[in-house]
Motif scaffolding. Sequence first.
Motif, mmCIF file in Angstrom:
data_model
loop_
_atom_site.group_PDB
_atom_site.id
_atom_site.type_symbol
_atom_site.label_atom_id
_atom_site.label_comp_id
_atom_site.label_asym_id
_atom_site.label_seq_id
_atom_site.Cartn_x
_atom_site.Cartn_y
_atom_site.Cartn_z
ATOM 1 N N VAL A 7 50.696 46.810 33.010
ATOM 2 C CA VAL A 7 50.519 48.127 33.611
ATOM 3 C C VAL A 7 50.766 49.169 32.520
ATOM 4 O O VAL A 7 51.757 49.076 31.793
ATOM 5 N N ILE A 8 49.856 50.123 32.411
ATOM 6 C CA ILE A 8 50.073 51.244 31.493
ATOM 7 C C ILE A 8 50.242 52.498 32.341
ATOM 8 O O ILE A 8 49.429 52.768 33.225
ATOM 9 N N ILE A 9 51.300 53.237 32.064
ATOM 10 C CA ILE A 9 51.524 54.494 32.774
ATOM 11 C C ILE A 9 51.164 55.635 31.827
ATOM 12 O O ILE A 9 51.690 55.725 30.720
ATOM 13 N N VAL A 10 50.225 56.472 32.272
ATOM 14 C CA VAL A 10 49.781 57.634 31.485
ATOM 15 C C VAL A 10 50.024 58.895 32.303
ATOM 16 O O VAL A 10 50.308 58.833 33.499
ATOM 17 N N ILE A 45 57.528 52.316 41.166
ATOM 18 C CA ILE A 45 58.134 51.004 40.895
ATOM 19 C C ILE A 45 57.949 50.088 42.107
ATOM 20 O O ILE A 45 57.566 48.926 41.958
ATOM 21 N N GLU A 46 58.192 50.630 43.298
ATOM 22 C CA GLU A 46 58.037 49.830 44.525
ATOM 23 C C GLU A 46 56.580 49.527 44.838
ATOM 24 O O GLU A 46 56.215 48.397 45.119
ATOM 25 N N LEU A 47 55.735 50.551 44.784
ATOM 26 C CA LEU A 47 54.326 50.419 45.138
ATOM 27 C C LEU A 47 53.614 49.384 44.266
ATOM 28 O O LEU A 47 52.851 48.566 44.756
ATOM 29 N N TYR A 48 53.875 49.431 42.975
ATOM 30 C CA TYR A 48 53.186 48.527 42.047
ATOM 31 C C TYR A 48 54.033 47.313 41.654
ATOM 32 O O TYR A 48 53.627 46.540 40.797
ATOM 33 N N ILE A 49 55.224 47.187 42.270
ATOM 34 C CA ILE A 49 56.152 46.084 41.971
ATOM 35 C C ILE A 49 56.341 45.981 40.447
ATOM 36 O O ILE A 49 56.165 44.930 39.841
ATOM 37 N N LEU A 50 56.696 47.093 39.831
ATOM 38 C CA LEU A 50 56.740 47.173 38.380
ATOM 39 C C LEU A 50 57.796 46.288 37.731
ATOM 40 O O LEU A 50 57.654 45.904 36.578
ATOM 41 N N GLU A 51 58.865 45.923 38.477
ATOM 42 C CA GLU A 51 59.903 45.069 37.885
ATOM 43 C C GLU A 51 59.342 43.712 37.481
ATOM 44 O O GLU A 51 59.906 43.038 36.628
ATOM 45 N N GLU A 52 58.240 43.299 38.109
ATOM 46 C CA GLU A 52 57.679 41.976 37.842
ATOM 47 C C GLU A 52 56.503 42.025 36.869
ATOM 48 O O GLU A 52 55.816 41.035 36.672
ATOM 49 N N LYS A 53 56.259 43.180 36.284
ATOM 50 C CA LYS A 53 55.089 43.332 35.406
ATOM 51 C C LYS A 53 55.508 43.821 34.029
ATOM 52 O O LYS A 53 56.608 44.319 33.851
ATOM 53 N N ASP A 54 54.601 43.660 33.068
ATOM 54 C CA ASP A 54 54.821 44.231 31.742
ATOM 55 C C ASP A 54 54.355 45.673 31.793
ATOM 56 O O ASP A 54 53.160 45.940 31.940
#
Length: 117
Positions: A7-10, A45-54
């Motif tokens: 995931v890239i956050i811009v 973080i919750e919506l995209y389940i970011l804890e489990e992604k790079d």
Amino acid sequence: MAMVEKVIIVEGRTDKKKIQPIINEPVTIICTNGTVSLTKIDELIELYILEEKDVYILADADSAGDKLRNQFKRELPEAEHIYIDRAYREVATSPVNHLATVLTGANFDVNPEFLLK
């Protein structure tokens, strides 16, 4: 075992449009549309389940970008930060070959034609 999703956050849609064609692998690009509150970060973080992604943060080289990075450093400390050259200031106005180079440095598979421009 499934590959970990990247995931890239811009900051904005123009940033997303600029880097999308450069990346040659599946990646989710999230726009924050400017500065975000801690609530908004928690929602992402919750919506995209970011804890489990790079997660990678690609923000502009300006005060708003620095502020966004600092918020994510607190809320998502494991995220990797990708930096553009301060001379370009904004992701959207950076040359594609520069973006391709910094993305390659962060282990993204980039379309080789962008490295040559």
